[in-house]
Design an enzyme around this catalytic site. Structure first.
Site, short mmCIF file in Angstrom:
data_model
loop_
_atom_site.label_atom_id
_atom_site.label_comp_id
_atom_site.label_asym_id
_atom_site.label_seq_id
_atom_site.Cartn_x
_atom_site.Cartn_y
_atom_site.Cartn_z
N ASP A 31 -158.64 -22.83 63.62
CA ASP A 31 -157.49 -23.24 62.80
C ASP A 31 -156.37 -23.71 63.72
OD1 ASP A 31 -156.01 -23.75 60.58
OD2 ASP A 31 -155.53 -21.67 60.12
N ASP A 52 -160.93 -24.69 59.38
CA ASP A 52 -159.99 -24.95 58.29
C ASP A 52 -159.53 -26.41 58.32
OD1 ASP A 52 -158.34 -24.49 56.13
OD2 ASP A 52 -156.71 -23.65 57.32
N ASN A 53 -159.03 -26.87 57.17
CA ASN A 53 -158.40 -28.20 57.03
C ASN A 53 -159.35 -29.36 57.35
OD1 ASN A 53 -155.73 -26.49 58.50
ND2 ASN A 53 -155.65 -27.19 56.38
N GLU A 87 -153.07 -24.99 51.81
CA GLU A 87 -152.28 -23.78 51.67
C GLU A 87 -150.92 -24.07 51.05
OE1 GLU A 87 -152.31 -25.32 55.97
OE2 GLU A 87 -153.78 -24.83 54.42
#
Length: 259
Positions: free
Chosen positions: A183, A211-212, A241
């Site tokens: 992350d 993530d992302n 988020e």
């Protein structure tokens, strides 16, 4: 007159674009413009402001209350690049299912993901978390200890991931990780994954979460994971988020070993 007429002609298009992408405009405002303004006015970095809020509102030694305070800040005050509650549930479920003994996190930031990972660890497990920015690491250290996790459970390593990964075995005693959370900077995902492979730091069957991968995205990382023959790969579709209207996702890789 001609310029005014041209401007009026483009006005409906501009309004349409603003309406369609209003959530991204709001993200730009909260994550960039508002941060810049408050940094200048207060002289205190956003991450430190968030920690002061958490310190004032969270119950010391209660990891879930620390995470809740961060989420309140992210929803009501300023945007933070934490996992957030929706992605957090995915990560927490996977940690509980896999019960890893050695966990590596790349990108500690303010410590939100670290607390979430540590919360789900089985007894005797150890978490190594790596943060390149010393100021972010200083905040994360306080957050981790506020949540009640000591150095026997969580080791915070400060330094660029490309420098830390090659010395994880010799200097930090991480022989192989069976759970990894990425992350940090998305453009470094692929480089760091290959570094983990090169230094034999992934246990057979290890889980790697990233993530992302949809927003802002990590296309080269995903392409490699799907085509290199070393992983089974799937993407958990969710949202960014603290912005439910912006699609995002977490990639879940299962390491099947070298080709």
């Amino acid at each position: 007159m001609v310029s005014a007429a041209i401007a009026l002609a483009f006005l409906p298009l501009l309004v349409t674009l603003l309406l369609r992408y209003r959530h991204y405009v709001l993200l730009l405002y909260r994550a960039v413009l508002l941060r810049w303004l408050r940094d200048r006015l207060s002289g205190v970095p956003r991450e430190q402001r968030a920690f002061q809020y958490v310190l004032a509102h969270a119950v010391p030694g209660d990891p879930r209350h620390v995470l809740l305070a961060f989420d309140q800040w992210g929803h009501r005050r300023e945007h933070l690049s934490n996992l957030g509650p929706r992605k957090g549930r995915i990560v927490e479920r996977l940690v509980q299912e896999r019960a890893p003994r050695a966990v590596l996190e790349l990108g500690t930031y303010c410590g939100y993901g670290t607390v979430l990972l540590a919360l789900g660890l089985p007894p005797g497990a150890r978490l190594y978390t790596v943060e390149a920015d010393p100021q972010h690491a200083a905040v994360a250290e306080k957050v981790i200890r506020l949540a009640g996790f000591g150095e026997d459970t969580v080791e915070l390593i400060v330094g660029p991931s490309e420098e830390v990964i090659p010395r994880l075995k010799e200097q930090h005693g991480l022989l192989r990780a069976d759970f990894v959370l990425m992350d940090h900077w998305k453009r470094r995902y692929l480089r760091d994954l290959r570094l983990l492979e090169t230094h034999d730091l992934l246990a057979p069957g290890a889980t790697v979460l990233a993530d992302n991968v949809i927003f802002p995205g990590a296309p080269h990382f995903l392409q490699y994971a799907k085509t290199c023959g070393r992983y089974r790969c799937k993407v958990h579709r969710t949202s960014l988020e603290y912005f439910r209207a912006i699609p995002d996702g977490i990639a879940e890789l299962t390491y099947t070993g070298p080709r």
